[in-house]
Design a protein around this motif. Structure first.
Motif, PDB file in Angstrom:
ATOM      1  N   PHE A   1      28.368 -15.917 -12.079  1.00  0.00           N
ATOM      2  CA  PHE A   1      29.424 -16.699 -11.424  1.00  0.00           C
ATOM      3  C   PHE A   1      30.803 -16.196 -11.852  1.00  0.00           C
ATOM      4  CE2 PHE A   1      32.342 -20.242 -12.614  1.00  0.00           C
ATOM      5  CZ  PHE A   1      32.942 -20.388 -11.372  1.00  0.00           C
ATOM      6  N   PHE A   2      31.005 -16.021 -13.160  1.00  0.00           N
ATOM      7  CA  PHE A   2      32.314 -15.544 -13.617  1.00  0.00           C
ATOM      8  C   PHE A   2      32.633 -14.180 -12.995  1.00  0.00           C
ATOM      9  CE2 PHE A   2      31.510 -18.353 -17.442  1.00  0.00           C
ATOM     10  CZ  PHE A   2      32.478 -19.270 -17.095  1.00  0.00           C
TER      11      PHE A   2
ATOM     12  N   ALA B   1      31.493 -12.930 -10.110  1.00  0.00           N
ATOM     13  CA  ALA B   1      31.789 -13.075  -8.680  1.00  0.00           C
ATOM     14  C   ALA B   1      33.172 -13.679  -8.478  1.00  0.00           C
ATOM     15  CB  ALA B   1      30.728 -13.955  -8.018  1.00  0.00           C
ATOM     16  N   ALA B   2      33.510 -14.669  -9.317  1.00  0.00           N
ATOM     17  CA  ALA B   2      34.803 -15.336  -9.169  1.00  0.00           C
ATOM     18  C   ALA B   2      35.951 -14.366  -9.442  1.00  0.00           C
ATOM     19  CB  ALA B   2      34.893 -16.529 -10.116  1.00  0.00           C
ATOM     20  N   ARG B   3      35.684 -13.348 -10.260  1.00  0.00           N
ATOM     21  CA  ARG B   3      36.745 -12.378 -10.559  1.00  0.00           C
ATOM     22  C   ARG B   3      36.665 -11.177  -9.648  1.00  0.00           C
ATOM     23  NH1 ARG B   3      35.544 -13.151 -16.921  1.00  0.00           N
ATOM     24  NH2 ARG B   3      36.128 -15.343 -16.940  1.00  0.00           N
TER      25      ARG B   3
ATOM     26  N   ARG C   1      43.305 -12.717 -12.967  1.00  0.00           N
ATOM     27  CA  ARG C   1      42.385 -11.620 -12.686  1.00  0.00           C
ATOM     28  C   ARG C   1      42.450 -10.569 -13.799  1.00  0.00           C
ATOM     29  NH1 ARG C   1      39.954 -10.629  -7.968  1.00  0.00           N
ATOM     30  NH2 ARG C   1      41.213 -12.163  -6.878  1.00  0.00           N
TER      31      ARG C   1
END
Ligand SMILES: Nc1ncnc2c1ncn2[C@@H]1O[C@H](COP(=O)(O)OP(=O)(O)OP(=O)(O)O)[C@@H](O)[C@H]1O
Ligand SMILES: [Mg+2]
Lengths: 308, 262
Positions: free
Chosen positions: A102-103, A105-107, A79
């Motif tokens: 996407f990157f 949201a994933a973080r 993170r």
């Protein structure tokens, strides 16, 4: 204590079967520091980076990143890391914008203005599918995803590969901004010139082993320079030959030419006994000094072989 | 909100899943909708083929509705289609990104290795289940409409059996990919196992001495119990699910313990 270091490796070793990746790498990168990680092809830069990210598991030794264990604390650690792979390949076929969403949201959510800001800075069109982009533009997408969440540690594997000179400058400005914001940067490269003006220190790796870790300025101190002194009267070369760091002394009448490695002081002290008309000293060639590390682990002193 | 990685996996697999879904749906509807028209042809087919061949193809009799359904949907082509779908989609969870390099950026997401593997498998497992459930759902509509005289509960047992069979092989395919990181290994290992399992079940029905081999074959637990005639066999179905779950867990475990992208 360890958390003062963004990256700390102790005897980090990785063998791919019989093949050596890196061996006994001990390295510290202070928090807030910019470290240039240099070395020729196959030296072990990518191997080191992939060990720090827990994609590879060490054969021996250990690494601590941001005070955390790369394997046990992977989720928490990643993170806080922005990673740019050396061989970029993007999953999926969507547009740069969707991929970056996407990157984000994933973080755990990234302000979109942050992404558009970086894209604007790098002159990147977010509406195009990444697959159809040129190498340089793909590299920009990689850079945006590495910087977008303002990570505490940026791990960049050959960040400028594929970028045109203008974009390389912009990238270096981004690195300086990151440092000013207190972020740590660990970036690999093949050429010194690229990191010379941004990095605080450079680490040089060759054949899997660390051969030098130095501040960029002190690399200059070890540099080789050629010096030419014009005296009023002819001088005796023997007087200068013996001085520490001075070599290749040639004297033609009142003109002395030589190369000096390291400090100029001994030469100046002796020369000052004579009347000096003129003195020329070329800027120390860092690149040449640096190249010598590529071929000889001892570095300075043998630069002539590596140079032109 | 679903995890970003799950949504991303679905988005990347969207076209493939849609393609398989359309294929399986078309196959199921076409074969069953023309039940009556096929009846005549089926009789011819049955007379033309030797009994041993029929046994091998898993076709008991094509006259009864259950026999017809078994022969068309559940014996060879149906399982083959959904298994191919399951194996190729599962090869995309780990092996494909690892081979094409996209894994670096996927794995750089703030997830533990096990969470990563779990989410990839969950996303693909759902997609595969949807495709494998298509025959079941369509048959519920088509069977009464074309007047096949089979209890719907038996149709459900066979349809669920197909899903269980697919889970079993999805688990195996996932394990192969998680261990090797290579698509070719996933396809080879799972493909060979599937063919061997099918043969084992088929051969055991033909020769008495080989009767015991069927216990090794997932196909036996799926269709050897003859669900279209005899209904539910929960133990057999649970065995399939258990094999799938065990191999999937082993895959997550293995992926957590190896170098990625070497
Ligand atoms: N997957 C692998 N299997 C076997 N050996 C490997 C593998 N990856 C790297 N190596 C070896 O490890 C050594 C270090 O490679 P690495 O990729 O870390 O070098 P590098 O410094 O990143 O080089 P480059 O500047 O070319 O990117 C090389 O000798 C390489 O051949
Ligand atoms: Mg590399």
């Amino acid at each position: 204590m360890t958390s003062d270091y963004a990256v700390l490796t102790e005897d980090l070793t990785k063998f791919y079967g019989q093949r050596r990746g890196i061996e006994s790498l001990t390295l510290q990168v202070g928090a807030g520091e910019v470290l240039g990680f240099l070395g020729p092809n196959g030296a072990g830069k990518t191997t080191t980076i992939r060990l720090l990210l827990d994609f590879l598991r060490p054969t021996d030794g250990s690494a601590t990143v941001l005070g955390l264990d790369p394997r046990r604390d992977k989720a928490a650690l990643h993170r806080q890391i922005g990673y740019l792979p050396g061989e970029l390949s993007f999953p999926g076929r969507e547009t740069a914008g969707d991929l970056l969403r996407f990157f984000g949201a994933a973080r755990g959510g990234v302000a979109w203005s942050q992404v558009t800001g970086l894209a604007e800075r790098l002159d990147l069109d977010l509406s195009r599918p990444v697959r159809t982009m040129s190498k340089g533009n793909k590299q920009k997408v990689g850079l945006v995803q590495a910087f977008m969440h303002r990570p505490a540690l940026l791990i960049l594997d050959e960040p400028t590969s594929g970028l045109d000179p203008l974009m390389q400058q912009e990238f270096l400005a981004m690195v300086r901004d990151a440092r000013d914001a207190g972020q740590t940067v660990f970036m690999s490269s093949h050429v010194l010139a690229e990191v010379q003006h941004t990095a605080d220190r450079v680490a040089i790796i060759r054949d899997g082993r660390l051969v030098a870790v130095e501040r960029v300025e002190s690399l200059g101190k070890r540099a080789i320079r050629s010096v030419e002194i014009h005296f009023n009267d002819p001088v005796d070369p023997a007087e200068f030959d013996v001085l520490p760091g001075v070599s290749e002394v040639t004297v033609s009448g009142p003109v002395l030419r030589c190369t000096v490695s390291g400090r100029l002081d001994p030469l100046i002290k002796v020369a000052a006994r004579h009347e000096i008309v003129d003195m020329l000293s070329a800027e120390p060639d860092l690149e040449e000094t640096f190249l010598s590390f590529y071929y000889h682990s001892e570095g300075a002193g043998d630069a002539s072989r590596a140079g032109a | 909100m679903l995890p970003a990685l799950v949504r991303k996996t679905w988005r990347d697999d969207r076209r493939a899943v849609l393609g398989w879904a359309v294929g399986v749906a078309a196959f199921t509807t076409i074969y069953t909708s023309f039940y009556r028209q096929f009846q005549g042809a089926a009789e011819l087919k049955q007379e033309a083929l030797p009994q041993g061949m029929l046994d091998f193809l898993g076709i008991a009799d094509m006259f009864s509705p259950a026999g017809y359904l078994q022969a068309t949907i559940f014996s060879l082509v149906g399982p083959l289609l959904v298994l191919m779908c399951a194996i190729t989609l599962t090869a995309r969870t780990i092996a494909r990104p690892e081979e094409d390099g996209g894994m670096e950026l996927l794995l750089a997401n703030p997830l533990s290795r096990t969470a990563f593997a779990g989410q990839r498998l969950a996303a693909t497992g759902t997609a595969v289940t949807v495709v494998a459930a298509i025959p079941l759902l369509l048959l519920f509509v088509v069977v009464p409409r074309v007047g096949m005289d089979i209890p719907l509960s038996n149709v459900a047992a066979a349809g669920v059996g197909l899903i269980a069979l697919v889970w079993c092989f999805t688990g195996i395919a996932f394990l192969a990919g998680a261990v090797s990181g290579r698509r070719s290994s996933v396809l080879a290992v799972t493909g060979v196992l599937a063919v061997a399992a099918y043969m084992a079940n088929a051969i055991s029905g033909m020769s008495d001495g080989w009767h015991w081999v069927r216990w090794l074959s997932p196909f036996h637990y799926f269709i050897g119990t003859d669900p279209l005639h005899t209904g539910w066999h929960p133990v057999e179905l649970l065995i399939l699910v258990a094999v799938g779950a065990a191999t999937a867990l082993a895959g997550v475990w293995a992926f957590d313990r190896r170098d990625v992208g070497v």
